[in-house]
Design a protein around this motif. Structure first.
Motif, PDB file in Angstrom:
ATOM      1  N   PHE A 172       0.818  -1.206   0.000  1.00 47.56           N
ATOM      2  CA  PHE A 172       0.000   0.000   0.000  1.00 47.56           C
ATOM      3  C   PHE A 172       0.859   1.267   0.000  1.00 47.56           C
ATOM      4  N   ARG A 173       1.920   1.264  -0.769  1.00 53.88           N
ATOM      5  CA  ARG A 173       2.828   2.392  -0.984  1.00 53.88           C
ATOM      6  C   ARG A 173       3.637   2.799   0.239  1.00 53.88           C
ATOM      7  N   THR A 174       3.065   2.772   1.424  1.00 55.41           N
ATOM      8  CA  THR A 174       3.790   3.271   2.592  1.00 55.41           C
ATOM      9  C   THR A 174       4.042   2.219   3.663  1.00 55.41           C
ATOM     10  N   LYS A 175       3.309   1.153   3.679  1.00 54.11           N
ATOM     11  CA  LYS A 175       3.461   0.128   4.712  1.00 54.11           C
ATOM     12  C   LYS A 175       4.526  -0.872   4.287  1.00 54.11           C
ATOM     13  N   ARG A 176       5.491  -1.080   5.167  1.00 50.52           N
ATOM     14  CA  ARG A 176       6.540  -2.055   4.872  1.00 50.52           C
ATOM     15  C   ARG A 176       6.326  -3.311   5.700  1.00 50.52           C
ATOM     16  N   VAL A 177       6.727  -4.416   5.116  1.00 53.78           N
ATOM     17  CA  VAL A 177       6.627  -5.710   5.768  1.00 53.78           C
ATOM     18  C   VAL A 177       7.979  -6.384   5.620  1.00 53.78           C
ATOM     19  N   ALA A 178       8.500  -6.927   6.727  1.00 52.70           N
ATOM     20  CA  ALA A 178       9.733  -7.720   6.658  1.00 52.70           C
ATOM     21  C   ALA A 178       9.327  -9.130   6.253  1.00 52.70           C
ATOM     22  N   ALA A 179       9.946  -9.646   5.202  1.00 58.15           N
ATOM     23  CA  ALA A 179       9.624 -10.971   4.693  1.00 58.15           C
ATOM     24  C   ALA A 179      10.821 -11.888   4.877  1.00 58.15           C
ATOM     25  N   TYR A 180      10.573 -13.035   5.469  1.00 54.83           N
ATOM     26  CA  TYR A 180      11.573 -14.092   5.620  1.00 54.83           C
ATOM     27  C   TYR A 180      10.971 -15.309   4.928  1.00 54.83           C
ATOM     28  N   VAL A 181      11.498 -15.649   3.771  1.00 63.59           N
ATOM     29  CA  VAL A 181      10.890 -16.713   2.968  1.00 63.59           C
ATOM     30  C   VAL A 181      11.864 -17.882   2.817  1.00 63.59           C
ATOM     31  N   GLY A 182      11.289 -19.062   2.617  1.00 62.54           N
ATOM     32  CA  GLY A 182      12.114 -20.248   2.428  1.00 62.54           C
ATOM     33  C   GLY A 182      12.814 -20.711   3.693  1.00 62.54           C
ATOM     34  N   VAL A 183      12.136 -20.601   4.839  1.00 57.43           N
ATOM     35  CA  VAL A 183      12.723 -21.002   6.118  1.00 57.43           C
ATOM     36  C   VAL A 183      12.318 -22.447   6.413  1.00 57.43           C
ATOM     37  N   PRO A 184      13.277 -23.362   6.524  1.00 56.41           N
ATOM     38  CA  PRO A 184      12.913 -24.765   6.761  1.00 56.41           C
ATOM     39  C   PRO A 184      12.341 -24.974   8.159  1.00 56.41           C
ATOM     40  N   TYR A 185      11.271 -25.777   8.251  1.00 54.41           N
ATOM     41  CA  TYR A 185      10.675 -26.049   9.561  1.00 54.41           C
ATOM     42  C   TYR A 185      10.685 -27.526   9.917  1.00 54.41           C
ATOM     43  N   ALA A 186      11.208 -28.363   9.047  1.00 51.48           N
ATOM     44  CA  ALA A 186      11.299 -29.799   9.324  1.00 51.48           C
ATOM     45  C   ALA A 186      12.387 -30.395   8.427  1.00 51.48           C
ATOM     46  N   GLN A 187      12.766 -31.618   8.741  1.00 50.99           N
ATOM     47  CA  GLN A 187      13.744 -32.301   7.897  1.00 50.99           C
ATOM     48  C   GLN A 187      13.132 -32.554   6.520  1.00 50.99           C
ATOM     49  N   PRO A 188      13.943 -32.520   5.463  1.00 52.85           N
ATOM     50  CA  PRO A 188      13.403 -32.750   4.115  1.00 52.85           C
ATOM     51  C   PRO A 188      12.716 -34.117   4.015  1.00 52.85           C
ATOM     52  N   PRO A 189      11.520 -34.174   3.426  1.00 50.52           N
ATOM     53  CA  PRO A 189      10.785 -35.441   3.323  1.00 50.52           C
ATOM     54  C   PRO A 189      11.253 -36.288   2.142  1.00 50.52           C
ATOM     55  N   VAL A 190      12.507 -36.653   2.145  1.00 52.59           N
ATOM     56  CA  VAL A 190      13.069 -37.464   1.076  1.00 52.59           C
ATOM     57  C   VAL A 190      13.598 -38.774   1.656  1.00 52.59           C
ATOM     58  N   CYS A 216      10.081 -29.664   0.370  1.00 55.17           N
ATOM     59  CA  CYS A 216       9.259 -28.457   0.272  1.00 55.17           C
ATOM     60  C   CYS A 216       8.672 -28.030   1.607  1.00 55.17           C
ATOM     61  N   LEU A 217       9.262 -28.447   2.719  1.00 55.80           N
ATOM     62  CA  LEU A 217       8.734 -28.086   4.029  1.00 55.80           C
ATOM     63  C   LEU A 217       9.398 -26.803   4.526  1.00 55.80           C
ATOM     64  N   TYR A 218       8.914 -25.676   3.993  1.00 54.46           N
ATOM     65  CA  TYR A 218       9.467 -24.363   4.290  1.00 54.46           C
ATOM     66  C   TYR A 218       8.345 -23.404   4.655  1.00 54.46           C
ATOM     67  N   LEU A 219       8.674 -22.410   5.452  1.00 54.91           N
ATOM     68  CA  LEU A 219       7.716 -21.374   5.833  1.00 54.91           C
ATOM     69  C   LEU A 219       8.084 -20.048   5.185  1.00 54.91           C
ATOM     70  N   ASN A 220       7.074 -19.242   4.905  1.00 57.59           N
ATOM     71  CA  ASN A 220       7.247 -17.849   4.511  1.00 57.59           C
ATOM     72  C   ASN A 220       6.621 -17.023   5.620  1.00 57.59           C
ATOM     73  N   VAL A 221       7.424 -16.172   6.264  1.00 60.45           N
ATOM     74  CA  VAL A 221       6.956 -15.401   7.410  1.00 60.45           C
ATOM     75  C   VAL A 221       6.988 -13.918   7.053  1.00 60.45           C
ATOM     76  N   TYR A 222       5.875 -13.224   7.312  1.00 56.84           N
ATOM     77  CA  TYR A 222       5.753 -11.797   7.014  1.00 56.84           C
ATOM     78  C   TYR A 222       5.476 -11.056   8.315  1.00 56.84           C
ATOM     79  N   VAL A 223       6.318 -10.064   8.633  1.00 59.10           N
ATOM     80  CA  VAL A 223       6.222  -9.342   9.897  1.00 59.10           C
ATOM     81  C   VAL A 223       6.042  -7.858   9.591  1.00 59.10           C
ATOM     82  N   PRO A 224       4.983  -7.216  10.129  1.00 62.42           N
ATOM     83  CA  PRO A 224       4.808  -5.778   9.925  1.00 62.42           C
ATOM     84  C   PRO A 224       6.014  -5.021  10.478  1.00 62.42           C
TER      85      PRO A 224
END
Length: 137
Positions: free
Chosen positions: A38-56, A126-134
């Motif tokens: 929204f032009r003025t609001k910033r969000v800190a994004a942390y993407v691709g954060v693993p939350y478990a062992q790979p399911p392979v 593919c067990l990753y989180l995307n976290v968005y923080v105002p």
């Protein structure tokens, strides 16, 4: 005039700063990126954060293993999306609950913030989180 230039430079330096690095217990430290909403609001994004062992291999088709979390040395770059889970591509008429309009707009917003358009990648890992923080400012 000089006051306006100084204000603009200060604003540029404030907006250009990186979000805080975050230390995840028993894993390591991650660094993220800012996206603007929204032009003025910033969000800190942390993407691709693993939350478990790979399911392979032996973990395939089992519940996510979170007892022994993935760990890394140094600072992990959390500005790159992880691959999507492998799945069949659904047709729009197959969906019972299609994305709501605001979800579609948010996905467009994220893609517009990327330096390069994101190509779809698929992986069993593919067990990753995307976290968005105002932003707190």
């Amino acid at each position: 005039m000089l006051n306006i230039i100084v204000l603009l430079l200060q604003t540029t330096f404030i907006l250009a700063r990186e979000p805080k690095q975050v230390t995840l217990v028993n894993q390591g430290t991650i660094s993220g990126m800012y996206i603007t909403r929204f032009r003025t609001k910033r969000v800190a994004a942390y993407v691709g954060v693993p939350y478990a062992q790979p399911p392979v291999e032996f973990r395939r088709f089992a519940a996510p293993e979170i007892a022994n979390l993935p760990q890394w040395e140094g600072v992990r770059n959390a500005t790159i999306f992880a691959p999507d889970c492998m799945q069949r591509v659904l047709k729009k008429e197959d969906l019972q609950n299609p994305l709501k309009k605001h979800d579609e707009l948010f996905m467009k917003l994220l893609e517009s913030q990327m330096e390069e358009p994101r190509e779809k990648e698929y992986s069993e890992d593919c067990l990753y989180l995307n976290v968005y923080v105002p932003d707190g400012e």
